[in-house]
Design an enzyme around this catalytic site. Structure first.
Site, PDB file in Angstrom:
ATOM      1  N   ASP A 162      -4.158 -16.129  36.221  1.00  0.00           N
ATOM      2  CA  ASP A 162      -4.955 -17.316  37.071  1.00  0.00           C
ATOM      3  C   ASP A 162      -6.018 -18.199  36.027  1.00  0.00           C
ATOM      4  OD1 ASP A 162      -3.684 -16.524  39.364  1.00  0.00           O
ATOM      5  OD2 ASP A 162      -5.410 -15.536  40.346  1.00  0.00           O
ATOM      6  N   ARG A 178       4.842  -1.031  30.544  1.00  0.00           N
ATOM      7  CA  ARG A 178       4.378  -2.283  29.432  1.00  0.00           C
ATOM      8  C   ARG A 178       5.540  -3.395  29.535  1.00  0.00           C
ATOM      9  NH1 ARG A 178       0.430  -0.069  25.900  1.00  0.00           N
ATOM     10  NH2 ARG A 178       0.581   2.334  25.858  1.00  0.00           N
ATOM     11  N   ASN A 214      -9.506  -2.903  22.955  1.00  0.00           N
ATOM     12  CA  ASN A 214      -9.030  -1.926  21.781  1.00  0.00           C
ATOM     13  C   ASN A 214      -8.684  -2.524  20.879  1.00  0.00           C
ATOM     14  OD1 ASN A 214      -9.781   0.262  23.336  1.00  0.00           O
ATOM     15  ND2 ASN A 214      -7.940  -0.184  24.468  1.00  0.00           N
ATOM     16  N   ALA A 231      -3.811  -4.274  26.980  1.00  0.00           N
ATOM     17  CA  ALA A 231      -3.411  -3.887  28.079  1.00  0.00           C
ATOM     18  C   ALA A 231      -3.575  -4.571  29.386  1.00  0.00           C
ATOM     19  CB  ALA A 231      -3.939  -2.295  28.554  1.00  0.00           C
TER      20      ALA A 231
END
Ligand code: DQA
Length: 147
Positions: free
Chosen positions: A86, A110, A10, A76
């Site tokens: 990782d 968040r 986004n 997000a």
């Protein structure tokens, strides 16, 4: 200094997306701003944006042996992705986590950042300026590779 600037889901919609939170500047304007600052610092930026988690993992992996630093706004996926954590750990390239907003002052979901544990620093709540802060931090150096 070769710096990979990675933006997650986004963030291609910057300027359109919730401007009261993320501002009115577009993704292209953000890249141009970083490019200008990098030039002044003698750094070479490369830009990557994707809405797909696996593509972001691939981009982080592509930095191995090629990049001196990563600026990473995982969007997000910050709050969900062990795979991105990782990947940053795997390549051992000094990585600064950046957020335009301050996720810690928003919704409780968040407040968790998986990737933060593998990053040398986090810059949040500074809008576009945060990417420039991250760039300067990486160019200042002193971060060891590999962990
Ligand atoms: C963000 C904050 C995240 O919580 C959100 O999902 C984003 C953008 C930021 O830059 O402030 O997509 O990473």
């Amino acid at each position: 200094m070769n710096i990979l600037v990675i933006n997650g889901p986004n963030l291609n919609l910057l300027g359109i997306r919730e401007p009261e939170i993320y501002g009115r500047g577009t993704y292209d304007e953000l890249c141009a701003l970083i490019r200008r600052e990098a030039e002044a610092l003698g750094a070479e930026p490369e830009f990557f944006q994707s809405n797909h988690e696996g593509a972001l993992v691939d981009a982080i992996q592509s930095a191995y042996g090629r990049m001196d630093g990563i600026i990473l706004n995982p969007g997000a996926y910050t709050h969900t992705s062990v795979a991105l954590l990782d990947a940053v750990k795997a390549v051992g390239v000094p990585t600064v986590e950046v957020h335009l907003s301050d996720p810690d002052t928003r919704e409780p979901f968040r407040r968790i950042s998986y990737v933060r544990a593998a990053c040398v620093a986090t810059v949040k709540g500074r809008g576009f300026q945060g990417y420039l802060d991250a760039l300067r931090l990486l160019c200042r150096g002193g971060f060891s590779r590999g962990r």
